[in-house]
Design a protein around this motif. Structure first.
Motif, short mmCIF file in Angstrom:
data_model
loop_
_atom_site.label_atom_id
_atom_site.label_comp_id
_atom_site.label_asym_id
_atom_site.label_seq_id
_atom_site.Cartn_x
_atom_site.Cartn_y
_atom_site.Cartn_z
N GLY A 12 39.00 -28.24 47.84
CA GLY A 12 39.29 -28.96 49.07
C GLY A 12 38.07 -29.26 49.91
N GLU A 13 36.89 -29.23 49.29
CA GLU A 13 35.67 -29.52 50.04
C GLU A 13 35.66 -30.98 50.47
OE1 GLU A 13 31.00 -30.09 48.91
OE2 GLU A 13 32.02 -28.30 48.14
N PRO A 14 35.38 -31.28 51.73
CA PRO A 14 35.35 -32.68 52.18
C PRO A 14 34.24 -33.46 51.49
CG PRO A 14 34.42 -31.24 53.85
CD PRO A 14 35.01 -30.34 52.82
N VAL A 15 34.52 -34.71 51.22
CA VAL A 15 33.51 -35.56 50.58
C VAL A 15 32.58 -36.07 51.67
CG1 VAL A 15 33.12 -37.62 49.21
CG2 VAL A 15 35.16 -36.24 48.82
N ASP A 16 31.35 -35.59 51.64
CA ASP A 16 30.38 -36.00 52.64
C ASP A 16 29.09 -36.44 51.96
OD1 ASP A 16 29.28 -33.67 51.72
OD2 ASP A 16 29.72 -32.49 53.53
N GLU A 17 28.08 -36.69 52.76
CA GLU A 17 26.81 -37.19 52.21
C GLU A 17 26.21 -36.22 51.21
OE1 GLU A 17 22.46 -38.74 53.85
OE2 GLU A 17 24.20 -38.67 55.19
N SER A 18 26.32 -34.94 51.49
CA SER A 18 25.73 -33.94 50.60
C SER A 18 26.43 -33.93 49.24
CB SER A 18 25.84 -32.56 51.25
OG SER A 18 25.37 -31.56 50.38
N SER A 19 27.77 -33.94 49.25
CA SER A 19 28.51 -33.92 47.98
C SER A 19 28.30 -35.21 47.19
CB SER A 19 29.99 -33.68 48.24
OG SER A 19 30.53 -34.71 49.05
N VAL A 20 28.16 -36.33 47.88
CA VAL A 20 27.90 -37.60 47.19
C VAL A 20 26.52 -37.59 46.54
CG1 VAL A 20 27.52 -40.08 47.54
CG2 VAL A 20 29.48 -38.98 48.60
N LYS A 21 25.54 -37.00 47.24
CA LYS A 21 24.20 -36.87 46.65
C LYS A 21 24.25 -36.06 45.36
CE LYS A 21 21.15 -37.36 50.68
NZ LYS A 21 20.19 -36.65 51.56
N LYS A 22 24.99 -34.94 45.41
CA LYS A 22 25.12 -34.10 44.21
C LYS A 22 25.76 -34.89 43.08
CE LYS A 22 25.72 -29.74 46.73
NZ LYS A 22 26.68 -28.65 47.06
N MET A 23 26.77 -35.66 43.42
CA MET A 23 27.48 -36.46 42.42
C MET A 23 26.54 -37.47 41.77
SD MET A 23 30.86 -38.81 43.07
CE MET A 23 31.62 -37.50 44.01
N ILE A 24 25.76 -38.16 42.59
CA ILE A 24 24.85 -39.18 42.06
C ILE A 24 23.77 -38.55 41.20
CG2 ILE A 24 23.16 -40.93 42.71
CD1 ILE A 24 24.84 -41.51 45.19
N LEU A 25 23.24 -37.42 41.64
CA LEU A 25 22.20 -36.73 40.86
C LEU A 25 22.76 -36.25 39.53
CD1 LEU A 25 20.40 -34.73 43.69
CD2 LEU A 25 19.53 -36.71 42.45
N THR A 26 24.01 -35.78 39.54
CA THR A 26 24.66 -35.37 38.28
C THR A 26 24.80 -36.56 37.35
OG1 THR A 26 25.91 -33.64 39.44
CG2 THR A 26 26.72 -34.32 37.28
N PHE A 27 25.18 -37.70 37.93
CA PHE A 27 25.29 -38.93 37.14
C PHE A 27 23.94 -39.31 36.52
CE2 PHE A 27 24.33 -43.53 37.45
CZ PHE A 27 25.07 -43.97 36.36
N GLU A 28 22.87 -39.22 37.31
CA GLU A 28 21.54 -39.58 36.81
C GLU A 28 21.14 -38.67 35.64
OE1 GLU A 28 19.20 -41.97 37.58
OE2 GLU A 28 20.83 -42.91 38.67
N LYS A 29 21.41 -37.37 35.77
CA LYS A 29 21.05 -36.43 34.70
C LYS A 29 21.83 -36.73 33.42
CE LYS A 29 19.90 -32.61 37.83
NZ LYS A 29 20.31 -31.27 38.33
N ARG A 30 23.12 -36.96 33.58
CA ARG A 30 23.95 -37.21 32.40
C ARG A 30 23.62 -38.56 31.76
NH1 ARG A 30 29.96 -34.86 34.07
NH2 ARG A 30 29.22 -32.77 34.64
N SER A 31 23.30 -39.53 32.56
CA SER A 31 22.92 -40.83 32.04
C SER A 31 21.63 -40.73 31.23
CB SER A 31 22.74 -41.83 33.19
OG SER A 31 22.31 -43.08 32.71
N TYR A 32 20.67 -39.98 31.79
CA TYR A 32 19.38 -39.80 31.10
C TYR A 32 19.58 -39.04 29.78
CZ TYR A 32 14.64 -38.25 30.10
OH TYR A 32 13.44 -37.98 29.48
N LYS A 33 20.41 -37.98 29.83
CA LYS A 33 20.64 -37.18 28.62
C LYS A 33 21.31 -38.00 27.54
CE LYS A 33 22.60 -32.78 27.10
NZ LYS A 33 23.39 -31.57 27.50
N ASN A 34 22.30 -38.80 27.92
CA ASN A 34 23.00 -39.64 26.96
C ASN A 34 22.06 -40.65 26.32
OD1 ASN A 34 24.69 -42.57 26.88
ND2 ASN A 34 25.66 -40.86 25.81
N GLN A 35 21.22 -41.26 27.15
CA GLN A 35 20.26 -42.24 26.64
C GLN A 35 19.26 -41.59 25.69
OE1 GLN A 35 17.91 -44.07 29.71
NE2 GLN A 35 17.33 -45.80 28.43
#
Length: 568
Positions: free
Chosen positions: A77-100
């Protein structure tokens, strides 16, 4: 006669019929919007309640993995805020790089990178929540997520899960209602997408998709939605989008010999949007033989009505695109060479649903000095035999099709006025002789319409004068903007048609055929009309004339009209 001449600056005739001049909600567009909102709500439910995905394999895969970010957002139930969105985007970047990285390392062994494929898909699905917070769009740009998303668009394999999900995510991020919630965030996102040549990438992807496969046909549809969203938010990108291959792809898709479907309808809508108020895209379409493509597609409706409401909407979109193209002089030559006049004339005679729009196309093609060749050709193909019966009476079928009398009468009168302005020698003689047939019955009809619209305009003037009086009482200032608004209201009430009718009266009275001049003045006297009123209407028309391009044309046209009035 030039329709735009009647307006000051950027004003346009209220009945110009160009739906593509505004992003209005067509039936198809309303359905798309409703579906998008429904899908969006479903995604939110999935994110909060446990990921319901259509593909059983993906459901199983996702049930076995729930990322740290997902746990934080969905279950704690953590609110979606700037901090959680940053974590989400960084996770996306890591997974995108690993997949590539693994795809490059093991290109022939899908099993080695499939796990990263599913992980990447998971995080892209989670990123849909960002579409609810356009004020945080700047994070997508600052953390390089936009660049990475565009990189996935250019992936060589369109079957990968992430490719389809990226298109889906971009469609949601660019939803027009969402963009308007935060203009600043939207501007940042659109700038970044355009900088990454997003339209060129989207077009390249559509080229590779096989629309015989439902999932890939859906991919084309969603891709077009992204383009429509961006064009609606920033109309200025239409030129750039068209030049990046979109115009060529649209024409190719529209003329493809495959059954009518939602994608063809959508293509016709996007094409009309690209062409609105844009000479650059109109010129590009002409250079790509787009006039011929439009005429070929419309020729189907010469003897057959559209089978469904959606197909009728596509037909109207193509007619609107053609009208828009004819605003460019070079395209009128292409229209003439492509036998567009003959096609429109046949449509008028066949009395199908296409007749109303064909009339509008003829109006656009023959108006102004650039329409001179079309006017002469129209007489040569016996177009006068087609247009004058429509002048004498508004067909009932047109009323049933939803066309009001004023719109029909405006287009017919505009065509006749254009012919009177542009025709020379033998063709002009043939036109004038039409007015003398059957004891000048067409002059009688002309005068009947004159008094009809004169009354309508006088009523509108009375209302406007009352409003002006009230404004002065309240101490409000009548500036140029208000005067222009009142003038547009008068045009909408029938002033433009009245000006056309008066122009025709003045032209035939100066034709040298005394019979016509006598009949005009005779009916004016019998009905209590006045030559002074006609002269006043024409002077007002002359004051507002202009094609928006040439001051020289404006002055010469004003002089020509004033000379005609001298002998009226």
């Amino acid at each position: 006669m030039v329709r735009k001449a009647l307006l000051k600056n950027s004003q346009a005739s209220s009945t110009d019929g160009m739906r593509s001049m505004s992003f209005q909600d067509t039936p198809a567009r309303s359905i798309r919007k409703a579906c998008s909102q429904k899908c969006f709500r479903e995604r939110l439910t999935v994110m909060r309640g446990g990921r319901l995905v259509a593909d059983p394999l993906r459901m199983q895969a996702m049930s076995n993995r729930c990322s740290d970010v997902q746990k934080a957002l969905c279950f704690q139930g953590e609110p979606v805020d700037e901090s959680s969105v940053k974590k989400m985007i960084l996770t996306f970047e890591k997974r995108s790089y690993k997949n590539q990285e693994l795809r490059i390392k093991f290109p022939d062994t899908p099993g080695r990178f499939m796990e990263t494929e599913l992980d990447l898909n998971d995080i892209i699905q989670e990123m849909h929540v960002i579409a609810t917070m356009p004020d945080l769009y700047h994070l997508l740009v600052e953390l390089n997520a936009v660049h990475s998303l565009l990189g996935l668009l250019s992936h060589e394999n369109t079957d990968i899960l992430s490719f389809k999900d990226v298109v889906d995510l971009l469609q949601e991020l660019t939803d027009i209602d969402t963009l308007h919630e935060s203009e600043e965030g939207a501007e940042v996102l659109i700038d970044s997408l355009l900088e990454g040549q997003v339209v060129a990438l989207l077009v390249q992807n559509m080229e590779r998709l096989d629309e015989q496969v439902k999932e890939e046909a859906d991919g084309v549809y969603n891709t077009l939605a992204i383009i429509e969203n961006m064009a609606e938010f920033r109309p200025g990108l239409c030129t750039e989008a068209a030049q990046q291959g979109l115009m060529q792809w649209l024409l190719k898709r529209i003329k493809a010999k495959i059954p009518f479907d939602a994608n063809k309808l959508y293509c016709s809508e996007i094409l009309a949007i690209l062409l609105q108020n844009n000479d650059s895209t109109r010129e590009l379409l002409g250079e790509l033989d787009g006039i011929d493509v439009l005429l070929q597609q419309l020729s189907v409706f010469k003897r057959h009505n559209p089978a469904t409401a959606e197909e009728q909407e596509m037909m109207e979109n193509l007619f609107d695109a053609l009208c828009s193209c004819l605003m460019l002089a070079a395209n009128r030559d292409r229209f003439l060479r492509g036998e567009g006049l003959q096609l429109m004339n046949l449509m008028l005679r066949e009395k199908k649903m296409s007749r109303t729009s064909a009339l509008k196309v003829l109006d656009h093609g023959m108006i102004g000095p650039e329409g001179s060749d079309d006017c002469h050709k129209f007489v040569d193909i016996l177009g006068l035999r087609t247009i004058f019966p429509l002048f004498m009476k508004t067909p009932k079928k047109m009323r049933k099709a939803g066309t009001v009398d004023k719109e029909h009468e405006e287009h017919v009168c505009s065509i006749i006025a254009s012919c009177l302005r542009n025709l020379k020698a033998q063709q002009r003689t043939r036109l004038l002789s039409k007015f003398t047939e059957n004891d000048c019955e067409k002059v009688d009809r002309l005068m009947e319409l004159h008094f009809k619209y004169l009354e309508a305009v006088q009523l509108a003037d009375k209302r406007i004068e009352g409003e002006k009086h009230d404004m002065v009482k309240r101490g409000e200032i009548l500036d140029d903007v208000m005067e222009d608004e009142f003038y547009l209201r008068r045009l909408d009430a029938g002033l433009f048609v009245l000006q056309l009718l008066c122009y025709i009266m003045v032209e035939i009275s100066n034709s040298g055929i005394s019979q016509l001049q006598q009949r005009v003045h005779q009916i004016l006297n019998l009905r209590g009309g006045s030559v002074k009123v006609v002269r006043h209407i024409m002077r007002e028309y002359a004051e507002n004339i202009g094609d928006g391009k040439s001051e020289e044309f404006k002055e010469s046209e004003q002089k020509r009209i004033m000379d005609l009035l001298e002998n009226f």
